[in-house]
Write a protein that holds these residues in place. Structure first.
Motif, PDB file in Angstrom:
ATOM      1  N   SER A 158      -1.478 -10.198   9.703  1.00  0.00           N
ATOM      2  CA  SER A 158      -1.767 -10.768   8.374  1.00  0.00           C
ATOM      3  C   SER A 158      -1.512  -9.908   7.442  1.00  0.00           C
ATOM      4  O   SER A 158      -1.692  -8.517   7.434  1.00  0.00           O
ATOM      5  CB  SER A 158      -3.371 -11.326   8.103  1.00  0.00           C
ATOM      6  N   PRO A 159      -0.911  -9.921   6.125  1.00  0.00           N
ATOM      7  CA  PRO A 159      -0.580  -8.921   5.250  1.00  0.00           C
ATOM      8  C   PRO A 159      -1.680  -8.585   4.395  1.00  0.00           C
ATOM      9  O   PRO A 159      -1.860  -7.794   3.415  1.00  0.00           O
ATOM     10  CB  PRO A 159       0.325  -9.627   4.249  1.00  0.00           C
ATOM     11  N   TRP A 160      -2.954  -9.479   4.404  1.00  0.00           N
ATOM     12  CA  TRP A 160      -4.126  -9.306   3.699  1.00  0.00           C
ATOM     13  C   TRP A 160      -4.747  -7.947   3.719  1.00  0.00           C
ATOM     14  O   TRP A 160      -5.161  -7.391   2.722  1.00  0.00           O
ATOM     15  CB  TRP A 160      -5.136 -10.317   3.969  1.00  0.00           C
ATOM     16  N   PRO A 161      -4.966  -7.074   4.794  1.00  0.00           N
ATOM     17  CA  PRO A 161      -5.245  -5.733   4.900  1.00  0.00           C
ATOM     18  C   PRO A 161      -4.600  -5.032   3.975  1.00  0.00           C
ATOM     19  O   PRO A 161      -5.142  -3.912   3.247  1.00  0.00           O
ATOM     20  CB  PRO A 161      -5.449  -5.388   6.584  1.00  0.00           C
ATOM     21  N   ASP A 162      -3.148  -4.882   3.976  1.00  0.00           N
ATOM     22  CA  ASP A 162      -2.478  -4.151   3.212  1.00  0.00           C
ATOM     23  C   ASP A 162      -2.619  -4.461   1.759  1.00  0.00           C
ATOM     24  O   ASP A 162      -2.846  -3.471   0.745  1.00  0.00           O
ATOM     25  CB  ASP A 162      -0.947  -4.314   3.677  1.00  0.00           C
ATOM     26  N   LEU A 163      -2.785  -5.552   1.149  1.00  0.00           N
ATOM     27  CA  LEU A 163      -3.046  -5.926   0.119  1.00  0.00           C
ATOM     28  C   LEU A 163      -4.555  -5.530  -0.486  1.00  0.00           C
ATOM     29  O   LEU A 163      -4.506  -5.137  -1.703  1.00  0.00           O
ATOM     30  CB  LEU A 163      -3.075  -7.464  -0.251  1.00  0.00           C
ATOM     31  N   ILE A 164      -5.494  -5.663   0.440  1.00  0.00           N
ATOM     32  CA  ILE A 164      -6.630  -5.254  -0.041  1.00  0.00           C
ATOM     33  C   ILE A 164      -6.823  -3.630  -0.315  1.00  0.00           C
ATOM     34  O   ILE A 164      -7.548  -3.150  -1.248  1.00  0.00           O
ATOM     35  CB  ILE A 164      -7.840  -5.623   0.873  1.00  0.00           C
ATOM     36  N   VAL A 165      -5.925  -3.188   0.496  1.00  0.00           N
ATOM     37  CA  VAL A 165      -6.144  -1.522   0.552  1.00  0.00           C
ATOM     38  C   VAL A 165      -5.215  -1.224  -0.795  1.00  0.00           C
ATOM     39  O   VAL A 165      -5.821  -0.350  -1.656  1.00  0.00           O
ATOM     40  CB  VAL A 165      -5.558  -0.840   1.639  1.00  0.00           C
ATOM     41  N   ALA A 166      -4.143  -1.710  -1.200  1.00  0.00           N
ATOM     42  CA  ALA A 166      -3.579  -1.665  -2.256  1.00  0.00           C
ATOM     43  C   ALA A 166      -4.348  -1.693  -3.664  1.00  0.00           C
ATOM     44  O   ALA A 166      -4.432  -0.924  -4.665  1.00  0.00           O
ATOM     45  CB  ALA A 166      -2.320  -2.439  -2.501  1.00  0.00           C
ATOM     46  N   GLY A 167      -5.162  -2.913  -3.431  1.00  0.00           N
ATOM     47  CA  GLY A 167      -6.085  -3.105  -4.552  1.00  0.00           C
ATOM     48  C   GLY A 167      -7.287  -2.116  -4.632  1.00  0.00           C
ATOM     49  O   GLY A 167      -7.605  -1.840  -5.906  1.00  0.00           O
ATOM     50  N   GLY A 168      -7.592  -1.511  -3.436  1.00  0.00           N
ATOM     51  CA  GLY A 168      -8.867  -0.470  -3.638  1.00  0.00           C
ATOM     52  C   GLY A 168      -8.003   0.754  -4.117  1.00  0.00           C
ATOM     53  O   GLY A 168      -8.815   1.484  -4.833  1.00  0.00           O
ATOM     54  N   MET A 169      -6.958   0.938  -3.892  1.00  0.00           N
ATOM     55  CA  MET A 169      -6.279   2.180  -4.337  1.00  0.00           C
ATOM     56  C   MET A 169      -6.253   2.337  -5.804  1.00  0.00           C
ATOM     57  O   MET A 169      -6.175   3.156  -6.491  1.00  0.00           O
ATOM     58  CB  MET A 169      -4.819   2.506  -3.737  1.00  0.00           C
ATOM     59  N   ALA A 224       0.872  -1.231  -0.096  1.00  0.00           N
ATOM     60  CA  ALA A 224      -0.062  -0.170   0.107  1.00  0.00           C
ATOM     61  C   ALA A 224       0.968   1.256  -0.012  1.00  0.00           C
ATOM     62  O   ALA A 224       0.582   2.271  -0.726  1.00  0.00           O
ATOM     63  CB  ALA A 224      -1.032   0.180   1.212  1.00  0.00           C
ATOM     64  N   LEU A 225       1.830   1.166   0.612  1.00  0.00           N
ATOM     65  CA  LEU A 225       2.803   2.331   0.739  1.00  0.00           C
ATOM     66  C   LEU A 225       3.448   2.678  -0.472  1.00  0.00           C
ATOM     67  O   LEU A 225       3.865   3.729  -1.056  1.00  0.00           O
ATOM     68  CB  LEU A 225       3.613   2.339   1.984  1.00  0.00           C
ATOM     69  N   GLN A 226       4.046   1.338  -1.088  1.00  0.00           N
ATOM     70  CA  GLN A 226       4.641   1.579  -2.441  1.00  0.00           C
ATOM     71  C   GLN A 226       3.653   2.197  -3.480  1.00  0.00           C
ATOM     72  O   GLN A 226       4.036   2.924  -4.368  1.00  0.00           O
ATOM     73  CB  GLN A 226       5.082   0.027  -2.725  1.00  0.00           C
ATOM     74  N   ALA A 227       2.448   1.550  -3.300  1.00  0.00           N
ATOM     75  CA  ALA A 227       1.441   2.202  -4.307  1.00  0.00           C
ATOM     76  C   ALA A 227       1.285   3.503  -4.230  1.00  0.00           C
ATOM     77  O   ALA A 227       1.210   4.661  -5.286  1.00  0.00           O
ATOM     78  CB  ALA A 227       0.243   1.492  -4.114  1.00  0.00           C
ATOM     79  N   ASP A 228       1.296   4.099  -2.943  1.00  0.00           N
ATOM     80  CA  ASP A 228       1.071   5.478  -2.518  1.00  0.00           C
ATOM     81  C   ASP A 228       2.461   6.349  -3.164  1.00  0.00           C
ATOM     82  O   ASP A 228       2.261   7.533  -3.201  1.00  0.00           O
ATOM     83  CB  ASP A 228       0.876   5.730  -0.986  1.00  0.00           C
ATOM     84  N   GLY A 263      -2.797   2.661 -12.040  1.00  0.00           N
ATOM     85  CA  GLY A 263      -3.799   1.746 -11.280  1.00  0.00           C
ATOM     86  C   GLY A 263      -3.688   0.319 -11.870  1.00  0.00           C
ATOM     87  O   GLY A 263      -3.574  -0.515 -11.031  1.00  0.00           O
ATOM     88  N   LEU A 264      -3.280   0.140 -13.008  1.00  0.00           N
ATOM     89  CA  LEU A 264      -3.024  -1.161 -13.474  1.00  0.00           C
ATOM     90  C   LEU A 264      -1.723  -1.645 -13.132  1.00  0.00           C
ATOM     91  O   LEU A 264      -1.715  -3.035 -12.696  1.00  0.00           O
ATOM     92  CB  LEU A 264      -2.968  -1.251 -15.157  1.00  0.00           C
ATOM     93  N   TRP A 265      -0.666  -0.983 -12.905  1.00  0.00           N
ATOM     94  CA  TRP A 265       0.389  -1.623 -12.288  1.00  0.00           C
ATOM     95  C   TRP A 265       0.188  -2.146 -10.904  1.00  0.00           C
ATOM     96  O   TRP A 265       0.773  -3.054 -10.433  1.00  0.00           O
ATOM     97  CB  TRP A 265       1.565  -0.665 -12.470  1.00  0.00           C
ATOM     98  N   VAL A 266      -0.398  -0.979  -9.951  1.00  0.00           N
ATOM     99  CA  VAL A 266      -0.581  -1.275  -8.637  1.00  0.00           C
ATOM    100  C   VAL A 266      -1.477  -2.667  -8.737  1.00  0.00           C
ATOM    101  O   VAL A 266      -1.156  -3.579  -7.723  1.00  0.00           O
ATOM    102  CB  VAL A 266      -1.105  -0.335  -7.929  1.00  0.00           C
ATOM    103  N   MET A 267      -2.524  -2.835  -9.432  1.00  0.00           N
ATOM    104  CA  MET A 267      -3.297  -4.046  -9.572  1.00  0.00           C
ATOM    105  C   MET A 267      -2.492  -5.310  -9.613  1.00  0.00           C
ATOM    106  O   MET A 267      -2.763  -6.230  -8.919  1.00  0.00           O
ATOM    107  CB  MET A 267      -4.394  -3.772 -10.574  1.00  0.00           C
ATOM    108  N   GLY A 268      -1.776  -5.130 -10.652  1.00  0.00           N
ATOM    109  CA  GLY A 268      -0.778  -6.311 -11.115  1.00  0.00           C
ATOM    110  C   GLY A 268       0.257  -6.756  -9.984  1.00  0.00           C
ATOM    111  O   GLY A 268       0.292  -7.897  -9.576  1.00  0.00           O
ATOM    112  N   ALA A 269       0.711  -5.750  -9.424  1.00  0.00           N
ATOM    113  CA  ALA A 269       1.770  -5.884  -8.158  1.00  0.00           C
ATOM    114  C   ALA A 269       1.299  -6.499  -7.030  1.00  0.00           C
ATOM    115  O   ALA A 269       1.548  -7.178  -6.407  1.00  0.00           O
ATOM    116  CB  ALA A 269       2.468  -4.666  -7.936  1.00  0.00           C
ATOM    117  N   THR A 270      -0.045  -5.976  -6.948  1.00  0.00           N
ATOM    118  CA  THR A 270      -0.884  -6.562  -5.727  1.00  0.00           C
ATOM    119  C   THR A 270      -1.397  -8.009  -5.781  1.00  0.00           C
ATOM    120  O   THR A 270      -1.263  -8.872  -4.814  1.00  0.00           O
ATOM    121  CB  THR A 270      -2.151  -5.800  -5.331  1.00  0.00           C
ATOM    122  N   ILE A 271      -1.752  -8.195  -7.118  1.00  0.00           N
ATOM    123  CA  ILE A 271      -2.132  -9.863  -7.352  1.00  0.00           C
ATOM    124  C   ILE A 271      -0.856 -10.593  -7.240  1.00  0.00           C
ATOM    125  O   ILE A 271      -0.793 -11.822  -6.587  1.00  0.00           O
ATOM    126  CB  ILE A 271      -2.736  -9.856  -8.707  1.00  0.00           C
TER     127      ILE A 271
END
Length: 223
Positions: A171-182, A48-52, A92-100
């Motif tokens: 768990s890392p899931w909240p971080d990943l979910i927020v990154a996907g939301g961003m 999430a921080l990397q996306a921001d 947005g597409l890069w962050v989505m791919g990196a989060t996945i």
């Protein structure tokens, strides 16, 4: 968004020394925060921080473009806004791919440092959005700056919440979910900007007057 909103003629095109000074301040804030969050995102392993951080970089570059086209024709300004929409969509597409990708890689971000940096980023974006608030209604070039700053502040609140949930759940899931939301927020912002820019490009190509006769131009004294 209604058709009326999408085709509404711009009220303010950024030609104001006051607006230019505000934009320079906001550019400086974003450039500094890009450096801060890049290092923090790497150290904390927070997606999430990397996306921001990437968002801060994108804002720095696109706001500089906004500044460069102020005073130019409607076609130039709308074209710049369209480019920013494409850039925001690419982020947005890069962050989505990196989060996945990160979803399938073990590792949990350090929540307390993550949350602390997110608070600093929130303050920076709230200050930026506050400075830009009175310029929020304008052509696609001007409006895109306001929308990006507003969305960034919303994203920072989500990152702070994710840090708290990471600490609680281990768990890392909240971080990943927020990154996907961003990432979704980036894509939504790109769509809104692109729709308005497309309408303004059509108006410019049709040699339409960008200012209706019954709308008084915004001058610096009225700001």
């Amino acid at each position: 968004m209604s058709a009326t909103c999408c085709t509404q003629m711009p009220k303010f095109d950024g030609v104001s020394s006051t607006y230019k000074r505000v934009l320079l301040i906001v550019i400086a804030i974003n450039a500094v925060m890009f450096g801060v969050e890049t290092g923090a995102g790497y150290l904390t392993q927070s997606m999430a921080l990397q996306a921001d951080a990437l968002d801060f970089l994108g804002d720095t570059l696109t706001y500089a473009i906004s500044l460069a086209v102020i005073g130019k024709s409607l076609k130039w300004r709308a074209g710049a806004a369209y480019f920013k929409a494409l850039s925001l969509g690419a982020f947005g597409l890069w962050v989505m791919g990196a989060t996945i990708y990160r979803t399938f890689v073990l590792g949990m971000p350090e929540p307390f440092a993550m949350g602390g940096i997110a608070v600093v980023a929130l303050i920076a974006n709230v200050v930026s959005a506050g400075l830009l608030y009175r310029f929020r209604d304008g052509d696609a070039n001007v409006r895109s700056v306001w929308l990006c700053s507003r969305n960034d502040a919303i994203g920072n609140v989500a990152v702070i919440g994710a840090a708290g949930m990471v600490a609680i759940t281990a768990s890392p899931w909240p971080d990943l979910i927020v990154a996907g939301g961003m990432a979704a927020l980036f894509l939504r912002g790109a769509w809104v900007i692109a729709v308005q820019a497309r309408g303004e490009l059509a108006a410019a190509d049709s040699d339409m007057d960008p200012m209706p006769a019954d709308v008084a131009p915004v001058n610096e004294r009225s700001l």
